[in-house]
Design a protein around this motif. Structure first.
Motif, PDB file in Angstrom:
ATOM      1  N   ASP A 132       0.831  -1.202   0.000  1.00  0.00           N
ATOM      2  CA  ASP A 132       0.000   0.000   0.000  1.00  0.00           C
ATOM      3  C   ASP A 132       0.870   1.259   0.000  1.00  0.00           C
ATOM      4  OD1 ASP A 132      -2.414  -1.389   0.067  1.00  0.00           O
ATOM      5  OD2 ASP A 132      -2.501  -1.393   2.254  1.00  0.00           O
ATOM      6  N   TYR A 133       2.165   1.106   0.216  1.00  0.00           N
ATOM      7  CA  TYR A 133       3.121   2.209   0.378  1.00  0.00           C
ATOM      8  C   TYR A 133       2.965   2.863   1.754  1.00  0.00           C
ATOM      9  CZ  TYR A 133       3.408   1.991  -4.789  1.00  0.00           C
ATOM     10  OH  TYR A 133       3.545   1.582  -6.097  1.00  0.00           O
ATOM     11  N   GLU A 134       3.969   3.620   2.134  1.00  0.00           N
ATOM     12  CA  GLU A 134       3.986   4.298   3.432  1.00  0.00           C
ATOM     13  C   GLU A 134       2.819   5.281   3.557  1.00  0.00           C
ATOM     14  OE1 GLU A 134       6.983   7.058   6.180  1.00  0.00           O
ATOM     15  OE2 GLU A 134       7.514   6.599   4.099  1.00  0.00           O
ATOM     16  N   GLY A 135       2.071   5.164   4.638  1.00  0.00           N
ATOM     17  CA  GLY A 135       1.023   6.117   4.951  1.00  0.00           C
ATOM     18  C   GLY A 135      -0.267   5.961   4.181  1.00  0.00           C
ATOM     19  N   LEU A 136      -0.374   4.951   3.343  1.00  0.00           N
ATOM     20  CA  LEU A 136      -1.610   4.698   2.601  1.00  0.00           C
ATOM     21  C   LEU A 136      -2.208   3.410   3.159  1.00  0.00           C
ATOM     22  CD1 LEU A 136      -3.314   5.884   0.278  1.00  0.00           C
ATOM     23  CD2 LEU A 136      -2.131   4.341  -1.278  1.00  0.00           C
ATOM     24  N   GLY A 137      -3.221   3.559   4.012  1.00  0.00           N
ATOM     25  CA  GLY A 137      -3.788   2.402   4.703  1.00  0.00           C
ATOM     26  C   GLY A 137      -3.263   2.248   6.117  1.00  0.00           C
ATOM     27  N   THR A 138      -2.382   3.137   6.533  1.00  0.00           N
ATOM     28  CA  THR A 138      -1.845   3.157   7.900  1.00  0.00           C
ATOM     29  C   THR A 138      -1.834   4.604   8.385  1.00  0.00           C
ATOM     30  OG1 THR A 138       0.393   3.298   6.967  1.00  0.00           O
ATOM     31  CG2 THR A 138      -0.378   1.122   7.643  1.00  0.00           C
ATOM     32  N   PRO A 139      -1.670   4.817   9.701  1.00  0.00           N
ATOM     33  CA  PRO A 139      -1.638   6.193  10.207  1.00  0.00           C
ATOM     34  C   PRO A 139      -0.533   7.011   9.549  1.00  0.00           C
ATOM     35  CG  PRO A 139      -1.857   4.626  12.005  1.00  0.00           C
ATOM     36  CD  PRO A 139      -1.586   3.811  10.775  1.00  0.00           C
ATOM     37  N   SER A 140      -0.739   8.295   9.449  1.00  0.00           N
ATOM     38  CA  SER A 140       0.164   9.295   8.871  1.00  0.00           C
ATOM     39  C   SER A 140      -0.164   9.515   7.398  1.00  0.00           C
ATOM     40  CB  SER A 140       1.641   8.943   9.039  1.00  0.00           C
ATOM     41  OG  SER A 140       2.049   7.948   8.125  1.00  0.00           O
ATOM     42  N   GLN A 141       0.371  10.598   6.861  1.00  0.00           N
ATOM     43  CA  GLN A 141       0.118  10.995   5.481  1.00  0.00           C
ATOM     44  C   GLN A 141       0.896  10.106   4.512  1.00  0.00           C
ATOM     45  OE1 GLN A 141      -1.939  13.768   4.324  1.00  0.00           O
ATOM     46  NE2 GLN A 141      -1.608  12.570   2.464  1.00  0.00           N
ATOM     47  N   HIS A 142       0.273   9.746   3.414  1.00  0.00           N
ATOM     48  CA  HIS A 142       0.937   8.962   2.375  1.00  0.00           C
ATOM     49  C   HIS A 142       2.080   9.772   1.760  1.00  0.00           C
ATOM     50  CE1 HIS A 142       1.841   6.525  -1.010  1.00  0.00           C
ATOM     51  NE2 HIS A 142       0.997   7.067  -1.868  1.00  0.00           N
ATOM     52  N   THR A 143       3.267   9.181   1.727  1.00  0.00           N
ATOM     53  CA  THR A 143       4.446   9.849   1.167  1.00  0.00           C
ATOM     54  C   THR A 143       4.496   9.622  -0.346  1.00  0.00           C
ATOM     55  OG1 THR A 143       5.793   7.914   1.734  1.00  0.00           O
ATOM     56  CG2 THR A 143       5.761   9.735   3.310  1.00  0.00           C
ATOM     57  N   TYR A 144       3.467  10.096  -0.999  1.00  0.00           N
ATOM     58  CA  TYR A 144       3.292   9.896  -2.444  1.00  0.00           C
ATOM     59  C   TYR A 144       4.469  10.452  -3.236  1.00  0.00           C
ATOM     60  CZ  TYR A 144       1.093  10.476  -7.072  1.00  0.00           C
ATOM     61  OH  TYR A 144       0.806  10.447  -8.424  1.00  0.00           O
ATOM     62  N   MET A 145       5.051   9.614  -4.077  1.00  0.00           N
ATOM     63  CA  MET A 145       6.150   9.908  -4.981  1.00  0.00           C
ATOM     64  C   MET A 145       7.491  10.138  -4.284  1.00  0.00           C
ATOM     65  SD  MET A 145       4.888   9.148  -7.750  1.00  0.00           S
ATOM     66  CE  MET A 145       6.533   9.252  -8.460  1.00  0.00           C
ATOM     67  N   ALA A 146       7.597   9.801  -3.002  1.00  0.00           N
ATOM     68  CA  ALA A 146       8.901   9.746  -2.353  1.00  0.00           C
ATOM     69  C   ALA A 146       9.519   8.404  -2.738  1.00  0.00           C
ATOM     70  CB  ALA A 146       8.768   9.889  -0.840  1.00  0.00           C
ATOM     71  N   GLY A 147      10.314   8.414  -3.802  1.00  0.00           N
ATOM     72  CA  GLY A 147      10.734   7.172  -4.444  1.00  0.00           C
ATOM     73  C   GLY A 147      11.497   6.220  -3.552  1.00  0.00           C
ATOM     74  N   ILE A 148      12.351   6.754  -2.688  1.00  0.00           N
ATOM     75  CA  ILE A 148      13.147   5.879  -1.825  1.00  0.00           C
ATOM     76  C   ILE A 148      12.245   5.105  -0.879  1.00  0.00           C
ATOM     77  CG2 ILE A 148      14.945   5.868  -0.050  1.00  0.00           C
ATOM     78  CD1 ILE A 148      16.086   8.393  -1.463  1.00  0.00           C
ATOM     79  N   SER A 149      11.303   5.796  -0.269  1.00  0.00           N
ATOM     80  CA  SER A 149      10.333   5.127   0.604  1.00  0.00           C
ATOM     81  C   SER A 149       9.540   4.077  -0.161  1.00  0.00           C
ATOM     82  CB  SER A 149       9.381   6.165   1.216  1.00  0.00           C
ATOM     83  OG  SER A 149       8.284   5.539   1.832  1.00  0.00           O
ATOM     84  N   GLN A 150       9.073   4.435  -1.357  1.00  0.00           N
ATOM     85  CA  GLN A 150       8.255   3.516  -2.149  1.00  0.00           C
ATOM     86  C   GLN A 150       9.044   2.274  -2.557  1.00  0.00           C
ATOM     87  OE1 GLN A 150       5.380   7.021  -4.040  1.00  0.00           O
ATOM     88  NE2 GLN A 150       6.783   5.925  -5.377  1.00  0.00           N
ATOM     89  N   GLY A 151      10.272   2.461  -3.009  1.00  0.00           N
ATOM     90  CA  GLY A 151      11.079   1.309  -3.412  1.00  0.00           C
ATOM     91  C   GLY A 151      11.342   0.367  -2.263  1.00  0.00           C
ATOM     92  N   GLN A 152      11.622   0.928  -1.084  1.00  0.00           N
ATOM     93  CA  GLN A 152      11.867   0.099   0.091  1.00  0.00           C
ATOM     94  C   GLN A 152      10.606  -0.622   0.528  1.00  0.00           C
ATOM     95  OE1 GLN A 152      15.618   2.799   1.703  1.00  0.00           O
ATOM     96  NE2 GLN A 152      13.590   3.173   2.525  1.00  0.00           N
ATOM     97  N   ALA A 153       9.448   0.023   0.402  1.00  0.00           N
ATOM     98  CA  ALA A 153       8.185  -0.634   0.754  1.00  0.00           C
ATOM     99  C   ALA A 153       7.922  -1.832  -0.150  1.00  0.00           C
ATOM    100  CB  ALA A 153       7.035   0.364   0.667  1.00  0.00           C
ATOM    101  N   VAL A 154       8.285  -1.713  -1.435  1.00  0.00           N
ATOM    102  CA  VAL A 154       8.122  -2.834  -2.364  1.00  0.00           C
ATOM    103  C   VAL A 154       9.029  -3.989  -1.964  1.00  0.00           C
ATOM    104  CG1 VAL A 154       8.448  -3.592  -4.743  1.00  0.00           C
ATOM    105  CG2 VAL A 154       7.364  -1.388  -4.276  1.00  0.00           C
ATOM    106  N   LEU A 155      10.299  -3.705  -1.738  1.00  0.00           N
ATOM    107  CA  LEU A 155      11.248  -4.760  -1.366  1.00  0.00           C
ATOM    108  C   LEU A 155      10.842  -5.427  -0.056  1.00  0.00           C
ATOM    109  CD1 LEU A 155      14.527  -2.867  -2.293  1.00  0.00           C
ATOM    110  CD2 LEU A 155      13.602  -4.866  -3.490  1.00  0.00           C
ATOM    111  N   ASP A 156      10.374  -4.641   0.899  1.00  0.00           N
ATOM    112  CA  ASP A 156       9.996  -5.214   2.193  1.00  0.00           C
ATOM    113  C   ASP A 156       8.694  -5.997   2.115  1.00  0.00           C
ATOM    114  OD1 ASP A 156      12.206  -4.383   3.693  1.00  0.00           O
ATOM    115  OD2 ASP A 156      11.394  -2.371   3.911  1.00  0.00           O
TER     116      ASP A 156
END
Length: 378
Positions: A132-156
């Motif tokens: 779902d990516y960071e902050g989308l479906g969990t508390p806090s704001q979605h870090t939309y288009m923060a690529g480093i966060s998104q890539g790490q969320a995919v790998l994890d």
């Protein structure tokens, strides 16, 4: 926000009260896993015949802090006849900024368009992990288009899939990653980060389409267009990822009202910002402020070399992410010696690029999973 997700997060914090326990927590660890059901159509029609779990797992923010990210794991019920079942880390395109937009929610409600592509992997017997990516479906704001966060969320999400005993998935399973648009950026970031962030994953290839590789160039392109809302949403997402950007402090009253209203919108709602410009929202040239230039540069793809074959595809008629942005990423990867296969699609729009290129990407990625060699066209 679903109560079950909040309870899971609170329980995880309670169970980690001491520094000694906190030190044992690593990215990819499963916090909770709840069986779920996904549907292809609204009204709980056409259930996807898989074992499915809604996961809450550990990942890492753009600034290096451990966080909690949600996602969905889909595993075909039939046994896999060719050894260890492969795992696909599937990165979805833009869904929006609010928790109700998360793919884990849309899949449960039968309104997830990308399940059509995901199903092609499932039919091959592959497991699919969808963050779902960071902050989308969990508390806090979605870090939309923060690529480093998104890539790490995919790998994890892939790591978490292997750490859920009920999944039957092996840590040494072959892995592929795919995504388009926001998902294309996330997939490419996963490829660039994997050698140092998740070197234990047996990544065989990455397919990334419609990639917004240069966020500044894309934002400048979207300024004043019908899709300006996407650029504005990226501003909200990057601001959530990096405290020093302090976006709202730089907005005028109109900008503050519009951005506050958009902060929980799904992608279909962002059309209300059509035709606006960044200059309408702020008296400051936001994109050229040093603090924004620094973070946009940090999140520009192409400065690191993936160590696996890459399949890049982009629609020539893409009105949202210029074809030239994707072509430049291809050139930069080629210059770095990355085994890159580039496909310039005849599709006349961004959405049609996903439709035309998706099946091509899936077949290319499946061949990498099966161990066939990749031939670039640099």
């Amino acid at each position: 926000m679903r109560v079950s997700v909040l309870l899971s997060l609170l329980i995880s914090l309670i169970l980690l009260p001491t520094p000694a326990k906190a030190a044992s927590v690593t990215a990819g660890d499963v916090i909770s896993a709840q069986p779920t059901t996904v549907y292809l159509l609204p009204g709980k029609l056409l259930e996807v015949p898989v074992n499915a779990w809604h996961l809450l797992y550990r990942s890492t923010s753009a600034t290096g802090s451990l966080n909690a990210v949600s996602g969905t794991l889909l595993v075909p019920k039939a046994s896999y006849p060719l050894g260890r079942r492969p795992i696909i880390g599937y990165a979805v395109g833009t869904h929006g900024l609010g928790d109700q937009c998360a793919p884990s929610v849309s899949m449960r409600e039968g309104r997830e368009a990308e399940l059509a592509l995901v199903s092609l992997f499932l039919l091959k017997g592959f497991a699919v992990a969808i963050t779902d990516y960071e902050g989308l479906g969990t508390p806090s704001q979605h870090t939309y288009m923060a690529g480093i966060s998104q890539g790490q969320a995919v790998l994890d999400s892939v790591r978490a899939a292997t750490r859920l005993p009920a999944s039957g998935l092996s840590p040494s399973a072959p892995v592929g990653i795919m995504g388009y648009s926001q998902g294309g950026a996330s997939a490419a970031w996963a490829a660039q980060l994997q050698p140092t962030y998740a070197p234990e994953l047996r990544l065989r290839g990455v397919a990334a389409g419609g990639v917004p590789a240069d966020l500044k160039a894309v934002a400048e392109h979207l300024d004043g267009t019908a899709n300006f809302g996407l650029g504005a949403a990226a501003g909200v997402g990057l601001d959530a990822a990096y405290d020093e950007l302090d976006l709202f402090n730089d907005l005028n009253d109109r900008g503050k009202a519009l951005m506050a209203d958009a902060a929980d919108d799904c992608v279909g709602d962002l059309g209300k910002l059509a035709g606006l410009r960044f200059a309408d929202l702020s008296p400051i040239d936001l994109l050229n402020q040093p603090k924004w230039v620094a973070r946009l540069t940090e999140n520009r793809l192409g400065a690191r070399s993936p160590q696996v074959p890459m399949f890049l595809y982009h629609a020539r008629g893409d009105e949202t992410i210029p074809h030239a942005v994707g072509a430049t990423l291809r050139s930069e990867y080629c210059a770095r010696g990355v085994n890159t296969r580039w496909t310039s699609l005849s599709a006349g729009s961004h959405v049609l690029g996903a439709v035309e290129g998706g099946p091509l990407a899936i077949e290319w990625l499946a061949l990498r999973i099966y161990g066939l060699p990749a031939f670039g066209n640099c």
